[in-house]
Design a protein around this motif. Structure first.
Motif, PDB file in Angstrom:
ATOM      1  N   ILE A 285      50.189  48.212  34.732  1.00  0.00           N
ATOM      2  CA  ILE A 285      50.945  47.196  35.387  1.00  0.00           C
ATOM      3  C   ILE A 285      51.215  47.263  36.861  1.00  0.00           C
ATOM      4  O   ILE A 285      50.862  48.032  37.214  1.00  0.00           O
ATOM      5  N   CYS A 286      51.056  45.892  37.521  1.00  0.00           N
ATOM      6  CA  CYS A 286      51.477  46.333  38.938  1.00  0.00           C
ATOM      7  C   CYS A 286      52.922  46.812  39.549  1.00  0.00           C
ATOM      8  O   CYS A 286      54.169  46.562  38.807  1.00  0.00           O
ATOM      9  N   PRO A 287      52.073  47.676  40.334  1.00  0.00           N
ATOM     10  CA  PRO A 287      53.607  48.345  40.463  1.00  0.00           C
ATOM     11  C   PRO A 287      54.543  47.600  41.373  1.00  0.00           C
ATOM     12  O   PRO A 287      55.812  47.513  42.070  1.00  0.00           O
ATOM     13  N   GLU A 288      54.577  46.611  41.958  1.00  0.00           N
ATOM     14  CA  GLU A 288      55.342  45.755  43.295  1.00  0.00           C
ATOM     15  C   GLU A 288      55.757  44.681  42.148  1.00  0.00           C
ATOM     16  O   GLU A 288      57.448  44.894  42.532  1.00  0.00           O
ATOM     17  N   CYS A 289      54.856  44.413  40.946  1.00  0.00           N
ATOM     18  CA  CYS A 289      55.358  42.962  40.337  1.00  0.00           C
ATOM     19  C   CYS A 289      55.934  43.143  38.790  1.00  0.00           C
ATOM     20  O   CYS A 289      56.363  42.023  38.505  1.00  0.00           O
ATOM     21  N   GLY A 290      55.759  44.567  38.653  1.00  0.00           N
ATOM     22  CA  GLY A 290      55.146  44.857  36.782  1.00  0.00           C
ATOM     23  C   GLY A 290      54.386  43.955  36.398  1.00  0.00           C
ATOM     24  O   GLY A 290      54.290  43.281  35.068  1.00  0.00           O
TER      25      GLY A 290
ATOM     26  N   SER B 261      42.929  44.506  42.694  1.00  0.00           N
ATOM     27  CA  SER B 261      44.416  43.600  43.053  1.00  0.00           C
ATOM     28  C   SER B 261      45.435  42.887  42.171  1.00  0.00           C
ATOM     29  O   SER B 261      45.068  43.019  40.898  1.00  0.00           O
ATOM     30  N   CYS B 262      46.238  42.736  42.492  1.00  0.00           N
ATOM     31  CA  CYS B 262      47.615  41.642  41.346  1.00  0.00           C
ATOM     32  C   CYS B 262      47.135  40.817  41.390  1.00  0.00           C
ATOM     33  O   CYS B 262      47.545  39.753  42.469  1.00  0.00           O
ATOM     34  N   LEU B 263      46.642  40.057  40.195  1.00  0.00           N
ATOM     35  CA  LEU B 263      46.155  38.823  40.415  1.00  0.00           C
ATOM     36  C   LEU B 263      47.627  37.337  40.180  1.00  0.00           C
ATOM     37  O   LEU B 263      47.392  36.175  40.372  1.00  0.00           O
ATOM     38  N   ASP B 264      48.365  37.932  39.877  1.00  0.00           N
ATOM     39  CA  ASP B 264      49.877  37.352  39.693  1.00  0.00           C
ATOM     40  C   ASP B 264      50.804  37.618  41.211  1.00  0.00           C
ATOM     41  O   ASP B 264      50.832  36.406  41.898  1.00  0.00           O
ATOM     42  N   CYS B 265      50.353  38.973  42.176  1.00  0.00           N
ATOM     43  CA  CYS B 265      51.127  38.616  43.184  1.00  0.00           C
ATOM     44  C   CYS B 265      50.510  38.999  44.611  1.00  0.00           C
ATOM     45  O   CYS B 265      50.698  39.144  45.624  1.00  0.00           O
ATOM     46  N   ASP B 266      49.334  39.536  44.581  1.00  0.00           N
ATOM     47  CA  ASP B 266      48.021  39.337  45.077  1.00  0.00           C
ATOM     48  C   ASP B 266      48.244  40.737  45.740  1.00  0.00           C
ATOM     49  O   ASP B 266      47.563  41.294  46.678  1.00  0.00           O
TER      50      ASP B 266
HETATM   51 ZN    ZN Z   1      51.152  42.298  41.233  1.00  0.00          ZN
END
Ligand code: ZN
Length: 252
Positions: free
Chosen positions: A154-159, A129-134
């Motif tokens: 890096i997060c595919p959702e928020c980078g 999971s991404c700690l920035d955008c969950d």
């Molecule tokens: Zn993210």
């Protein structure tokens, strides 16, 4: 199999009579699936310095170390199959004999065996999971990407740069919602089966203890003594798979 037959029959009877039974499982149920327990020789932490949550947040180098460790562990998780113990618990849930499994394990093997109500106190290695955008992603493809590119995805959702396995790291708190539900089961159940856990890692190990304080019977099956043995109504120092399979055959 040296557990007394009378002990197995006693446990089968308690299970049959129980209004709500709950299992609490630790590494022992998964070592029987061939997964080395974390702290034993051959386990991941015997070879690596664990990355604390603070370090993960603060240091790109330690994020890389973390991914290196997790990628190594991923392969053995991916190959592991549920043990006889996992399977018996899943059957008991299906048969209405077991309300939930509360587990310290992160390997997803209870779900593979067919258990549905599984509370993972230490999270799951099956997801990142991404700690920035969950946002949450299956771990497999991201581990492959890490191994291919040799850098933290890096997060595919928020980078964002803080992609982490959905497991609880040293220094990170347990997921509050999961812990709350586990506490509720500990309060409500009348039979708590503590299986394959050394019952020393807190706060998780407080769950079986809490059940006894609320009047539940406590049964401990583990291959060696635990600090809660004196509190238990029944203690069996045996391998889990053969013991649970034998209890299964005693059920009315
Ligand atoms: Zn993210």
């Amino acid at each position: 199999m040296t557990a007394q037959h009378s002990q197995l029959e006693q446990l089968a009877q308690w299970l049959a009579d129980s209004r709500m039974s709950v299992a609490f499982t630790g590494a022992g149920i998964s070592t029987e699936s061939g997964l080395a327990a974390y702290r034993t020789p051959g386990g991941v932490w015997a070879r690596f310095e664990p990355v604390y949550f603070e370090e993960f947040l603060g240091s790109p180098r330690r994020r890389y170390d973390y991914w290196k460790q997790k990628s190594e562990a991923h392969d053995s998780f991916a190959k592991a199959k549920p043990s006889a113990g996992h399977q018996v618990l899943a059957q008991w849930e299906t048969a209405g004999r077991l309300a939930a499994v509360i587990t310290q394990n992160i390997d997803g093997l209870h779900q593979d065996a067919g258990s549905r109500e599984v509370l993972e106190l230490h999270g799951t290695a099956r997801f990142v999971s991404c700690l920035d955008c969950d946002a949450r992603f299956p771990a497999g493809p991201l581990v492959e990407q890490f191994l291919r590119e040799d850098r933290v995805p890096i997060c595919p959702e928020c980078g964002g740069p803080s992609m982490k396995h959905a497991t609880v790291s040293f220094g990170q708190s347990l997921p509050a919602d999961v812990l709350d539900r586990a506490v509720e089961y500990a309060r409500q159940c009348d039979l708590m089966l503590a299986l394959g856990s050394s019952l020393v890692v807190h706060p998780a190990a407080g769950i079986p203890e809490m059940a006894t304080r609320h009047g539940a019977r406590l049964v401990i099956i583990n291959d060696e003594p635990t600090p809660l043995d004196p509190l238990a109504d029944l203690v069996i120092h045996e391998q889990l798979g053969p013991t649970l399979t034998a209890v299964q055959s005693c059920l009315p």
